[in-house]
Scaffold this active site. Structure first.
Site, PDB file in Angstrom:
ATOM      1  N   LYS B 157       0.845  -1.296   0.040  1.00 28.85           N
ATOM      2  CA  LYS B 157      -0.032   0.039   0.184  1.00 28.85           C
ATOM      3  C   LYS B 157       1.019   1.178  -0.120  1.00 28.85           C
ATOM      4  O   LYS B 157       1.814   1.250   0.928  1.00 28.85           O
ATOM      5  CB  LYS B 157      -0.781  -0.031   1.272  1.00 28.85           C
ATOM      6  CG  LYS B 157      -2.074   1.098   1.160  1.00 28.85           C
ATOM      7  CD  LYS B 157      -3.133   0.522   0.274  1.00 28.85           C
ATOM      8  CE  LYS B 157      -3.992   1.565  -0.130  1.00 28.85           C
ATOM      9  NZ  LYS B 157      -5.462   0.903   0.507  1.00 28.85           N
ATOM     10  N   SER B 227      -1.010  -0.869  -4.521  1.00 33.36           N
ATOM     11  CA  SER B 227      -2.330  -0.089  -4.332  1.00 33.36           C
ATOM     12  C   SER B 227      -1.985   1.358  -3.506  1.00 33.36           C
ATOM     13  O   SER B 227      -1.515   1.322  -2.711  1.00 33.36           O
ATOM     14  CB  SER B 227      -3.200  -0.976  -3.209  1.00 33.36           C
ATOM     15  OG  SER B 227      -4.446  -0.611  -3.133  1.00 33.36           O
TER      16      SER B 227
END
Lengths: 369, 369, 369, 369
Positions: B157, B227
């Site tokens: 992330k 992401s």
């Protein structure tokens, strides 16, 4: 000489790109006089304000006007379906009829018909069901197919309600089925699909209460594909089936997906028309696929095999767009190409959340439907 | 006693729905002290203004605070990926570590690490690549995996640029890689993926010119999944692999899709972990699937196997949303469930237009990776 | 006889609705031979995949072909601006030139020009600035206006980069300014506006480093309005000004909004052309408004007078769409009608976050510019 | 001591940004015990899947829990309205009640109430109208206002139908008013507004046939503002009025816009509360504006003063988003700030296409309502 159906799949670079069509006509691959219908996937949102469909039709009419009389241009059914979500690829599917020396038979047969204009207040109601059923019967007669079991796909383009049409009905004091333009597309598609079911004997008109339209999704046709567009006021109907009166290399078969990932019936249909279909169609097999025509929609239950989906609660992207993208992926991965005709809004077209799939393929030696 | 990885897939009813997590903890199925990471698909747009990710993290932190000390709550990697397009289903994947009596081995191993905060000007640049590579190495050490070949998936992330962060850099006179927030997500994902490639030895840092980030998509990691989210300023890293130091019923393997419909490598991976995978996983096989983790993206060429797609030219729906919906359909139709973790934006994660897919499954008797 | 400019505002019912134009021609209100330009607001998203602009142009060309030779049809500048967000109303503004008995003068003057096709790699660069500056000078000459101070509005339609055009440049090894189609629209609009500034003497070409395009928004023209569209490869340029060589009832003046709610300069301009403009134009005054032409954009700072806006961080709705809707409301509430031409993307057109506004009005007795 | 109302306008940086609230409490500017309601504009789409509202409420509750008992936290009405289209700026409006030495009077008075949970099948029906009317009467009693003429604004947060709630009703065999989630928001807002009209004596319950809800827009309240959200099952009601029993510097007045650009009633109301309001509020006047609260919606006729709008036919952007952006521009240009509370969906709130506007301002010497 026998009747013969031909199917041409042509990529487009924009909604109004008719260059491939022009080339095919000039090269003699397509005889414009034989064109019955042109199906197309265009780049719009597939919803109310999708002007790519009308733009495509305008360009097609203009291109064909160079080769045909005005009345011949107008006789053709233009079935543009907006929405190439995901990797779905804009293209045209030209359905042509001609004659040929008798060859492989039975073979793909094509028929068409149009209804008269529908009033705003009839949209989404039993009047529309009956109007469409009558049109389908005429299209079958046009194809020379008497037995409804020989019909594998019925493609219908139907109208919708816009703010202006609602206002027109209001002025006459006529009551319309909905004030929501997007919803009117669903009602019109649904009533049209039920019209197909009636014509094919899948349902009797007595089985369909008016309130069932847009609600009772257990009532459906397994072979209807309907598409709503702002650019027309009547219905354009094309039936595809198998007939011993037609000859040629093309076959058609269909499957019904029970839900958005129900691939096994489609694989079975691919096998019935001669593909190996163990996994994805191989590169060698792919050229035999003439066209794949399918409908997609979100299940109204809000879930797929028990897993919640969010398509119906999304106010940024219309549910039909989600469904086309998703089912587009499912089907493209089976046939190995994203140049497939996946149309959204499958109300009463196949079971709730599922939809019909038709496959047109060149016959493999020895394979008959 | 040996280390053991456990994977729990929990459906959610809203971004902040932690009821299934609470129940699993209360029932003793999850020991919150062992949670390393929680991956989640949430209902947002997966782009800049997707607040469902932060909302989910907020709810998860709050729920876990009832069971853990604040520092333990913060140590967990929360990897929420927004966007459940198509029929993709919102859910959580909880990755837990514990110990057990030695059993089947090698087995799934889990490691994690976090980097420090990154400056706006480092996003999408080589500094980010190196920062992430270092973090991946620390996560591997945390998992006790020395050989990069044993790593099958690295989930990261990473942060993005917002208007405010750009303005902050402007005030300092720092030059940022882009002024486009949506584009910054791609650059950050791409640089992070290249960091994985460097850590796993797929690429050498010398092979990566700064200008290649976001451009040279022939440079990629086959095992990275990154992401971007507005809610963090650093990187949260989780590595998944196989290790003889870990035991238990779970295995992991991975595939690389060469394009959005390249299903054969996925079918092969499904077979390697013991599924029949002839067509769709059967209802009987499906419970053995612990999780499917994948990346999806549109090919930058604008076409898929020669057929034009419109994802990159669509100003109504972000390209990442199209790709998730489409590839979501492809993968859901293979495994028979839409409760899969398909994340958009696969820059430098697998080849251009394709992406990595990891499968975590319960071992079938006799199957070893 | 003197030259005279006429301006006709025609409502449309769809992008391809040319019925009002046909009627005006048939009724003799418009002489098609005198049409210099047609500006139009159409229903699309105003971004990359907005086909309503091309559809409108196609319909306009087709309608005019019934009255003009092909080369005359092509000589007209078709400046369709997509996006009727908020209550903005789709309409056409037809700019016509004719001759008349000498009357009130100075009066509105109209000139036009086109550039040659631009290469993909020149878009958003100094080459485009110079190409446009040259075109503006030719349009001024066409209007017979020598003094740049007499020019009040320059409308330009410019091209953008699509996936295909990028690929074409890639094949030639040419480096393009951006790989993001939506961003390319902004760069093309910006470079075109700077070209206007150069032609009008607001900036010198030496003052504009290439890197300033799309970045240094302190560099701008106060009289440029540029609009990007996928349907052209060159630039269509129309200049509007006041000239003693022209006569008739129409006047033009302009204002520059410093930000999206900076109404006082617009009210002042309305007063200069003879309106009371104390609050909203009265019902009696409104018919004198021939056209309002404006640009709108979000400030790149992310705030408006210190209050944060979210336009630049929104991945569901393009920032240009937000800005058109908002500034559309601001301006419509001043003039009392939403049939105004508000175009998005005001890069280098007026100050950052603001934009130019031109007002064309019928002269009130005794009012001269 | 007398009752005194205080209004605090606080900018937010994200839906969950409560830093300004925390600071105001810590600095003693807000006494959390006196908070009656918090209105907020958040960054979501304002439609069904807008989770920013619930995220904001979650953050507010969490912040207030540091200062208040749980039951006090729950007693506060949290009225988050999603959608900051155009340049509308995310912010909170905190309504606080306290006591003070008697001063200027009459002054702003605040009352609140909540209803019980509503069943899915009552949403959009007369049962909801009556439930809300009863709640408004209790909120008036809470404010100590007996005469409905002294009420200038009634803000209501109401629930909507989701897929899950529909399914729940289906399981019980209960018939719901619509199956369309977005439409259910409009019906719920409309029924709530009619409840206000009944409570304020603008309409009698006998005047409202059930079928009029969502259809007969000639029936409306001129002082209702209702907002639907997925995050609640009951109604939260806040009434704002003038009362001789309250003191302090704040006044409230209201206007009704007849359509989206009907600025004159708003200018008149601004003048009644002491602003010059000749054009835009000057920089010197602006700090006296405490809050502007308004509703916006597209006219169902599809046109604004005869000019067609496209809001209702747009399937990419919800009509409520268009209307908020447009009317946001109209009102921001009057008051000189975009930090105003413009909420979409004005069904039965003001006339069709128009809406109510409330202005809360610090009294200018000598001005009384």
């Amino acid at each position: 000489m026998m009747r013969q159906a031909r199917v041409h799949r042509l990529a487009t670079k924009a909604p109004d790109d008719v260059s491939a069509l022009r080339q095919a006509i000039e090269a003699g691959h397509i005889d414009p006089r034989g064109i019955v219908a042109i199906l197309g996937k265009t780049e719009g949102n597939g919803c109310v304000n999708d002007f790519t469909r009308a733009f495509a039709v305008s360009a097609l009419r203009s291109a064909l006007a160079d080769h045909l009389e005005p009345e011949s241009v107008s006789r053709i059914a233009y079935v543009m379906s907006g929405g190439t979500e995901g990797a779905l690829s804009p293209h045209l599917v030209v359905l042509e009829r001609g004659t040929a020396e008798p060859s492989s038979s039975p073979a793909l047969a094509i028929g068409s018909a149009q209804t008269g204009d529908i009033t705003p207040e009839a949209i989404g109601r039993l009047d529309q069901v009956e109007m469409v059923a009558d049109g389908v019967r005429r299209a079958m007669a046009d194809a020379g197919i008497a037995n409804p079991a020989d019909i594998h796909f019925v493609q219908i383009k139907c109208p919708l309600l816009t703010g202006e049409r609602m206002a027109e009905a209001d002025r006459r004091g006529a009551s319309i089925a909905t004030r929501d333009t997007l919803k009117s597309m669903g009602l019109s598609r649904g009533a049209s699909a039920l019209g197909v079911a009636v014509a094919l004997g899948e349902l009797s008109i007595e089985d369909i209460p008016e309130a069932a339209i847009g609600n009772r999704f257990d009532l459906f046709s397994a072979r209807a594909s309907t598409s709503a567009g702002v650019e027309l006021l009547n219905h354009e109907i094309v039936v595809l089936g198998m007939s011993a009166n037609w000859c040629g290399p093309l076959m058609i078969d269909h499957a019904v997906m029970a839900d958005g990932i129900d691939i096994e019936p489609v694989r079975a249909a691919l096998k019935r028309v001669g593909f190996v279909a163990d996994g994805q169609l191989s590169e060698a097999e792919r050229p035999r696929l003439a066209a794949l025509l399918a409908k997609a929609e979100p299940s109204s239950s809000g879930s797929l095999r028990g897993a919640r989906h969010t398509m119906l609660d999304d106010s940024d992207i219309a549910a039909t767009r989600h469904a086309r993208a998703f089912v587009g992926g499912v089907l493209a991965s089976l046939v190995g190409t994203s140049e497939i005709f996946v149309s959204g809004g499958a109300e009463h077209q196949g079971p709730n959340g599922g939809g019909p799939v038709a496959i047109i393929a060149e016959r493999k030696e020895g394979v008959f439907a």
